[in-house]
Design an enzyme around this catalytic site. Sequence first.
Site, PDB file in Angstrom:
ATOM      1  CE  LYS A  35      -2.134  -1.128   3.790  1.00 16.33           C
ATOM      2  NZ  LYS A  35      -1.469  -2.437   3.932  1.00 16.33           N
ATOM      3  CB  THR A  36       3.594   2.381   2.227  1.00 16.24           C
ATOM      4  OG1 THR A  36       2.764   2.215   3.378  1.00 16.24           O
ATOM      5  CG2 THR A  36       4.433   3.617   2.398  1.00 16.24           C
ATOM      6  CG  ASP A 220       0.482   4.912   4.176  1.00 17.05           C
ATOM      7  OD1 ASP A 220      -0.333   3.969   4.076  1.00 17.05           O
ATOM      8  OD2 ASP A 220       1.716   4.730   4.228  1.00 17.05           O
ATOM      9  CD  GLU A 221      -0.407   2.828   8.479  1.00 15.78           C
ATOM     10  OE1 GLU A 221      -1.396   2.163   8.863  1.00 15.78           O
ATOM     11  OE2 GLU A 221       0.748   2.360   8.401  1.00 15.78           O
ATOM     12  CD  GLN A 251      -1.599  -3.230   9.002  1.00 16.60           C
ATOM     13  OE1 GLN A 251      -0.602  -2.775   9.548  1.00 16.60           O
ATOM     14  NE2 GLN A 251      -1.657  -3.432   7.702  1.00 16.60           N
ATOM     15  NE  ARG A 603       3.872  -4.188  11.141  1.00 16.04           N
ATOM     16  CZ  ARG A 603       3.384  -3.777   9.972  1.00 16.04           C
ATOM     17  NH1 ARG A 603       4.017  -2.903   9.245  1.00 16.04           N
ATOM     18  NH2 ARG A 603       2.241  -4.253   9.513  1.00 16.04           N
TER      19      ARG A 603
HETATM   20  P1  ATP Z   1       1.647  -2.132   5.963  1.00 15.88           P
HETATM   21  O1  ATP Z   1       0.199  -2.527   5.933  1.00 15.88           O
HETATM   22  O2  ATP Z   1       2.397  -2.892   6.980  1.00 15.88           O
HETATM   23  O3  ATP Z   1       1.827  -0.647   6.038  1.00 15.88           O
HETATM   24  P2  ATP Z   1       2.047  -1.986   3.127  1.00 15.88           P
HETATM   25  O4  ATP Z   1       0.838  -2.592   2.491  1.00 15.88           O
HETATM   26  O5  ATP Z   1       2.129  -0.528   3.174  1.00 15.88           O
HETATM   27  O6  ATP Z   1       2.253  -2.621   4.576  1.00 15.88           O
HETATM   28  P3  ATP Z   1       4.633  -1.845   1.900  1.00 15.88           P
HETATM   29  O7  ATP Z   1       5.386  -1.428   3.092  1.00 15.88           O
HETATM   30  O8  ATP Z   1       4.325  -0.854   0.848  1.00 15.88           O
HETATM   31  O9  ATP Z   1       3.283  -2.587   2.361  1.00 15.88           O
HETATM   32  O10 ATP Z   1       5.348  -3.071   1.199  1.00 15.88           O
HETATM   33  C1  ATP Z   1       5.838  -4.174   1.949  1.00 15.88           C
HETATM   34  C2  ATP Z   1       7.155  -4.663   1.379  1.00 15.88           C
HETATM   35  O11 ATP Z   1       6.941  -5.312   0.131  1.00 15.88           O
HETATM   36  C3  ATP Z   1       8.117  -3.534   1.103  1.00 15.88           C
HETATM   37  O12 ATP Z   1       9.415  -3.975   1.397  1.00 15.88           O
HETATM   38  C4  ATP Z   1       7.933  -3.301  -0.380  1.00 15.88           C
HETATM   39  O13 ATP Z   1       9.073  -2.715  -0.958  1.00 15.88           O
HETATM   40  C5  ATP Z   1       7.699  -4.700  -0.905  1.00 15.88           C
HETATM   41  N1  ATP Z   1       6.893  -4.749  -2.137  1.00 15.88           N
HETATM   42  C6  ATP Z   1       5.646  -4.283  -2.298  1.00 15.88           C
HETATM   43  N2  ATP Z   1       5.204  -4.522  -3.552  1.00 15.88           N
HETATM   44  C7  ATP Z   1       6.197  -5.150  -4.207  1.00 15.88           C
HETATM   45  C8  ATP Z   1       6.359  -5.670  -5.543  1.00 15.88           C
HETATM   46  N3  ATP Z   1       5.399  -5.592  -6.454  1.00 15.88           N
HETATM   47  N4  ATP Z   1       7.543  -6.264  -5.838  1.00 15.88           N
HETATM   48  C9  ATP Z   1       8.513  -6.362  -4.912  1.00 15.88           C
HETATM   49  N5  ATP Z   1       8.433  -5.906  -3.652  1.00 15.88           N
HETATM   50  C10 ATP Z   1       7.292  -5.302  -3.287  1.00 15.88           C
HETATM   51 MG    MG Z   2       2.256   0.838   4.772  1.00 12.99          MG
END
Ligand code: ATP
Ligand code: MG
Length: 720
Positions: A35-36, A220-221, A251, A603
């Site tokens: 997402k981020t 975000d969040e 979350q 995490r």
């Molecule tokens: P959270 O809910 O914990 O905030 P999130 O959904 O925001 O998580 P991110 O932090 O954006 O998730 O991504 C999680 C990890 O996966 C990061 O290290 C990111 O770089 C990696 N990632 C996300 N998408 C891809 C992709 N398509 N290919 C490779 N790595 C990815």
């Molecule tokens: Mg995130």
Amino acid sequence: MDVTPILEALNDAQRQAVTAPAEPLLVIAGAGSGKTRVLVHRAAWLIDVEGISPQSLLAVTFTNKAAAEMRHRIEALLDIPVNHLWIGTFHGLAHRILRRHWREAGLPQSFQIIDADDQLRIIKRLVKGLEIDDDKWAPRQVQYFINAQKDEGLRPQHLDDEGDADRQQFISLYQGYQEICDRGGLVDFAELLLRAHEVWRDNAELLQHYQRRFSHLLVDEFQDTNAIQYAWLRLLAGKEGIPFVVGDDDQSIYRWRGARVEHINQFQKDFPGASVVKLEQNYRSTATILDAANAVINNNTSRMGKKLWTEGAEGEPIRVYSAYNERDEADFIVGRLRDWSDQGNARADAAVLYRSNAQSRVLEESLINARLPYRVYGGLRFFERAEIKDALAYLRLISNRDDDSSFERIVNRPTRGIGARTLEAMRSYARANSCSMWRAAGAVASGELAGRAATAVVVFLNLITTLAKDTEGLDLQEQVDHVIHASGLIEFFKKEKGERGETRVENLEELVSAARGFSPDPAEEMSPLDAFLSHAALEAGEGQADAWEDCVQLMTMHSAKGLEFPLVFLCGMEDGLFPHQRSVADPQGLEEERRLCYVGITRAKDILYITHAEQRRLHGMDNFAQASRFISEIPAELVEEVRPRVQVSRPLSPRPRTAGHVAPGAEMGVRLGQRVRHGKFGDGVILNCEGQGAHARVEVNFENAGTKWLVLSYANLNLM
Ligand code: ATP
Ligand code: MG
């Protein structure tokens, strides 16, 4: 144009979100699904491909750390600095608006931000001054009431006492508190949001200006926005603005602070036709960790329901360690951290997460003994340390004489003979004349106060006036340096015996370095000192002294949101601590705790340890505890139990010992199969013994309480 870096390493669903047309969009997806990442790439896409000016973007994240990280990542993608891009937390952005429009906001130009501590001090003084029962009107409760109203966007005049005298009292305390703040130009955290909202709501032109400026709002969040934050976003979006929000209902962990996960549904109502993108592939964790997280969160009933899968490796099992007590737990964790570091891994890749801040102390002790550098996020942070707050209070009073909370903090620090009676005289003068303490001090010193007391007050007033004069025109760093010396603080703490005083002096000196390293945003129209003071209040803890050192990360699970680490320890996993005692009886509260557990587990990228202690001394009390119910919600096949490394023996059944060998427990007079009685757990039979001396412990099968490991020297077992 070369768009590849922006679209690289995105899956189809992610790409769909990043390149979506300019319409409201909601990404709803589980932890670690990107997402981020999508938000960052969206910003870069808008700027680079859609040709949107960085000035037209507003990005909101949850912490200052996340904001800095986001700016950094966008710049890396675009390969240019994006100075004009507004990225920040809701509080940070609201603060910016208020600094620019202090007039419209009805604030003095040099208004100061006060933190929860300052707020509490003002409330205490208020309650005391009114001579009402401070057991019934506990300042903390009043504080909670005030902030909860502000988070809902409510001023005292919006509140109805509903014919309830108690409620009436709360409302009038809120009113009284607000008057003090308004008089002193003090703004608490909740007030930042509320006022920024009101400024826009009540100034059509101003609002229009910002609505025109910010065409794209990235959040975000999103699941953790509270009412006033959401209202603020809606105002800003107006009819034309395009919100792009990402979040995860699983979350949502700030309900207790007014966050409303319902905003996810509300968003779809308020922005009809908003597209919804779901991301289901997790890129962060091993399959084992992800399965554990999924299994735990599955026990919640109120969920939007998402599937999360990974192509990643199965990874190592989740290791669960049952410690005798909190020291054993800390030593175990530190031992593993040491191994990790000795194997050449970065210490910063390891995080120890806990439910409550107070847990950090024992961990810190163990880390210090092991000489393992660490850093605590949250907890007692640099800018929250007493001596730093003293110095900041001097600086704040120099900048704004009407700042009562700073006045009270330092009027007699270092001690200068201003006693409780003198203070009381000033307070009652201030109350009677609705003026600040500063003015009251001047008035009583030349009026009712007797000789020596009056002189002491005059000395203080002169000191502040002189400090203000002497620091005029100096650099920020020189100002700070001058103030910590000329105020007498350095000398005062030098007199404090031992290491403690030394640390305080070092911290004060560190404040000068912090000022040196501080570069205010040139776009902000405020003095460097005001900018620095705001920075200190807003970013407490996020720019700690030794940030550059490679060190283990310690933080609460709440503050770990959005972050990821190869090695994670979740500690203190005991019923009563986590889930927290006050949530166990309330189904909604329990679900929020479970979401927090989900945040904690997710995490971890590669290795996850879960630890709990059978006995824990916390807040000065000894408690026996069962392992957290959340541990039992993880499927057994994903878990491996860790036994102590220095285990003496763990016989499954009594067996004869060779001469000269003392059976574990024998020295304490217990044997396997013996019947015992425990004060809390009742009657049982000893199944197992291990360890010697202070570490000797036994496993007892209690008739009513099941089997438990107990430390013999603490357990007070009666042999039967
Ligand atoms: P959270 O809910 O914990 O905030 P999130 O959904 O925001 O998580 P991110 O932090 O954006 O998730 O991504 C999680 C990890 O996966 C990061 O290290 C990111 O770089 C990696 N990632 C996300 N998408 C891809 C992709 N398509 N290919 C490779 N790595 C990815
Ligand atoms: Mg995130």
